[in-house]
Design a protein around this motif. Structure first.
Motif, PDB file in Angstrom:
ATOM      1  N   HIS A 260     -27.029 -10.977 120.774  1.00  0.00           N
ATOM      2  CA  HIS A 260     -25.606 -10.647 120.587  1.00  0.00           C
ATOM      3  C   HIS A 260     -25.419  -9.077 119.703  1.00  0.00           C
ATOM      4  CE1 HIS A 260     -25.754 -11.552 116.186  1.00  0.00           C
ATOM      5  NE2 HIS A 260     -26.545 -12.671 116.381  1.00  0.00           N
TER       6      HIS A 260
ATOM      7  N   ASP B  35     -30.349  -9.663 112.219  1.00  0.00           N
ATOM      8  CA  ASP B  35     -29.405 -10.448 112.817  1.00  0.00           C
ATOM      9  C   ASP B  35     -28.509  -9.535 113.681  1.00  0.00           C
ATOM     10  OD1 ASP B  35     -28.071 -12.376 113.993  1.00  0.00           O
ATOM     11  OD2 ASP B  35     -27.192 -12.960 111.907  1.00  0.00           O
ATOM     12  N   MET B  36     -28.804  -8.932 114.884  1.00  0.00           N
ATOM     13  CA  MET B  36     -30.058  -9.263 115.723  1.00  0.00           C
ATOM     14  C   MET B  36     -30.382  -7.993 116.338  1.00  0.00           C
ATOM     15  SD  MET B  36     -29.788 -11.916 118.709  1.00  0.00           S
ATOM     16  CE  MET B  36     -30.843 -10.966 119.610  1.00  0.00           C
TER      17      MET B  36
ATOM     18  N   GLU C  64     -20.901 -13.434 119.036  1.00  0.00           N
ATOM     19  CA  GLU C  64     -21.690 -14.724 118.611  1.00  0.00           C
ATOM     20  C   GLU C  64     -21.303 -15.013 117.276  1.00  0.00           C
ATOM     21  OE1 GLU C  64     -24.785 -17.268 117.165  1.00  0.00           O
ATOM     22  OE2 GLU C  64     -24.247 -15.057 116.267  1.00  0.00           O
ATOM     23  N   GLU C  65     -21.076 -14.090 116.590  1.00  0.00           N
ATOM     24  CA  GLU C  65     -20.793 -14.490 115.108  1.00  0.00           C
ATOM     25  C   GLU C  65     -19.432 -15.176 114.843  1.00  0.00           C
ATOM     26  OE1 GLU C  65     -22.933 -14.605 112.919  1.00  0.00           O
ATOM     27  OE2 GLU C  65     -24.513 -12.813 113.319  1.00  0.00           O
TER      28      GLU C  65
ATOM     29  N   GLU D  71     -32.955 -14.152 118.123  1.00  0.00           N
ATOM     30  CA  GLU D  71     -32.245 -14.277 116.839  1.00  0.00           C
ATOM     31  C   GLU D  71     -33.407 -14.475 115.794  1.00  0.00           C
ATOM     32  OE1 GLU D  71     -29.136 -14.541 115.619  1.00  0.00           O
ATOM     33  OE2 GLU D  71     -27.798 -15.208 117.274  1.00  0.00           O
TER      34      GLU D  71
HETATM   35 ZN   LIG Z   1     -27.524 -13.811 114.844  1.00  0.00          ZN
END
Ligand SMILES: [Zn+2]
Length: 408
Positions: free
Chosen positions: A102, A131-132, A165-166, A189
């Motif tokens: 991501h 991250d990441m 993604e978050e 990740e």
């Molecule tokens: Zn992540």
């Protein structure tokens, strides 16, 4: 599972050793520093805008994939938020491997040095380090070595930068719906490079109770929604014990339940007619939302049977991240396990990733394995160890050679 028709390459061949050893720590570190410096915080409920979207980070990634000779493309998931792709074409005789990650990060409230990107004590510091963006940097380095060495691939190699993604994972869901698809994938990740073919899902929802509002001087004439919610909490008191008595998943263990947020009442002088409790359920591979909601209803209906004034509602999920579970026999899992052992001398066994990821949305088997630790993700002291990024690039390169290199 498709037949990959591959054998693991001989690691101790001179060819392969040279390639693995050519992973360049300085180049990797510099790439990561540049990526962290591009703010790409998830906008969550706000409008995507510079610093709070993935676009600039995606453009950086596209440019670098292009420089590596990849066929690049992008596709907007929503306006201003594109997923980005790069492809190194194989000879059409092999299966496709996708390395994805991501582009967004979590916010930086309270993290004053989030973008004072620095290298110290063998670590790279800054928001997004583990991250990441470290995983994304390691992918580029692996592709660079493949390209520089003129390695011929049988199947296509795809790199993919994913938005959101978050938050709601709209990026990976879009890929699951509209492609591109691969036969296998890695998501880098932060797992400290442990190999994670499975993880629990997260299903959160609101349980609401309804009462009848009256003045607090005559509570006996009303129905108190907060008191009803107390009985709801009570009804779930032994739920985790029940979950723990069920057969565990071999990697994920047991499902879990946790009440997290409660709201109810407006005035101390009124009997509240409304209360809501947001509950969090970590689901196991194989469990469905319908099953979980049935378990909730069974407990709540017992209260309703004893008290006709008890009224409740379970809302649609506030979080709905499916679990991931792929076979440890998948070639990408076996290749990672084997190469981790060769490169570190430490026997690696598959474990569950502690959080939810894009993996189950992608539409094909994905294993989570990336540099850095989840312990530093989302904190106000985010970093990744340089050794981890180097090892990640080496492992990804070894997997590419195992699964895609034309056999000689
Ligand atoms: Zn992540």
């Amino acid at each position: 599972m498709k037949d990959w028709g591959y054998k693991f390459s001989m690691f101790n061949s001179e060819h392969r050793r040279e390639l693995i050893e050519s992973v360049d720590e300085t180049r990797l570190t510099n790439t990561l520093i540049e990526m962290i410096s591009i703010k790409s915080e998830n906008p969550f409920k706000g409008d995507p805008r510079p610093g709070f979207r993935e676009k600039e980070m995606g453009e950086y990634y596209l440019e670098h994939m292009h420089q590596l000779g990849m066929d690049v493309s992008q596709r907007e998931v929503v306006p201003g938020r594109p997923n980005v792709f790069g492809k190194l074409k194989g000879n059409g005789k092999g299966n496709v491997l996708m390395l994805s990650g991501h582009l967004d990060t979590v916010p930086t409230e309270g993290y004053e040095s989030a973008y004072d990107v620095k290298v110290a004590d063998g670590k790279v510091y800054g928001r997004g380090a583990c991250d990441m963006k470290a995983g994304l940097a390691a992918y580029l380095e692996a592709v660079r070595i493949v390209r520089d060495a003129g390695i011929k691939l049988q199947g296509d190699l795809i790199l993919c930068g994913v938005v959101d993604e978050e938050y709601l994972m709209i990026g990976s869901k879009e890929i699951g719906a509209n492609g591109p698809q691969a036969d296998q994938g890695i998501i880098g990740e932060p797992s400290e490079l442990t190999i994670c073919p499975a993880n629990k899902g997260q299903l959160s929802t609101f349980i609401r109770t309804y009462g009848r509002a009256v003045h607090s001087s005559i509570p006996e004439q009303g129905v108190n929604a907060i008191k009803h919610m107390a009985r709801v909490i009570d009804a779930f008191e032994d739920y985790n014990e029940e979950l723990a008595r069920r057969d565990p998943h071999p990697l994920c263990g047991h499902a879990r339940f946790s009440p997290g947020v409660i709201r109810g009442g407006e005035l101390v002088t009124a009997v509240p007619d409304y209360c809501e409790l947001e509950v969090d359920r970590r689901t196991l591979p194989g469990e469905t939302n319908v099953q979980v909601f049935d378990e909730y209803r069974r407990r709540l209906n017992l209260i309703a049977q004893r008290d006709p004034t008890f009224r409740y509602e379970i809302t649609n999920p506030s979080w709905d991240i499916p679990p991931n579970d792929i076979s440890i026999d998948e070639p990408v899992v076996q290749s990672l396990l084997r190469n981790h052992q060769i490169l570190t001398g430490i026997t690696s066994t598959p474990v569950a990733f502690p959080g939810g990821t894009d993996a189950p949305n992608m539409g094909f088997p994905n294993v989570v394995c990336g540099p850095g630790s989840i312990a530093q993700a989302h904190t106000t002291n985010e970093y990744v160890e340089v050794d981890q990024i180097v090892l990640a690039a080496r492992m990804y390169l070894a997997v590419i050679l195992d699964l895609l290199e034309v056999r000689r």
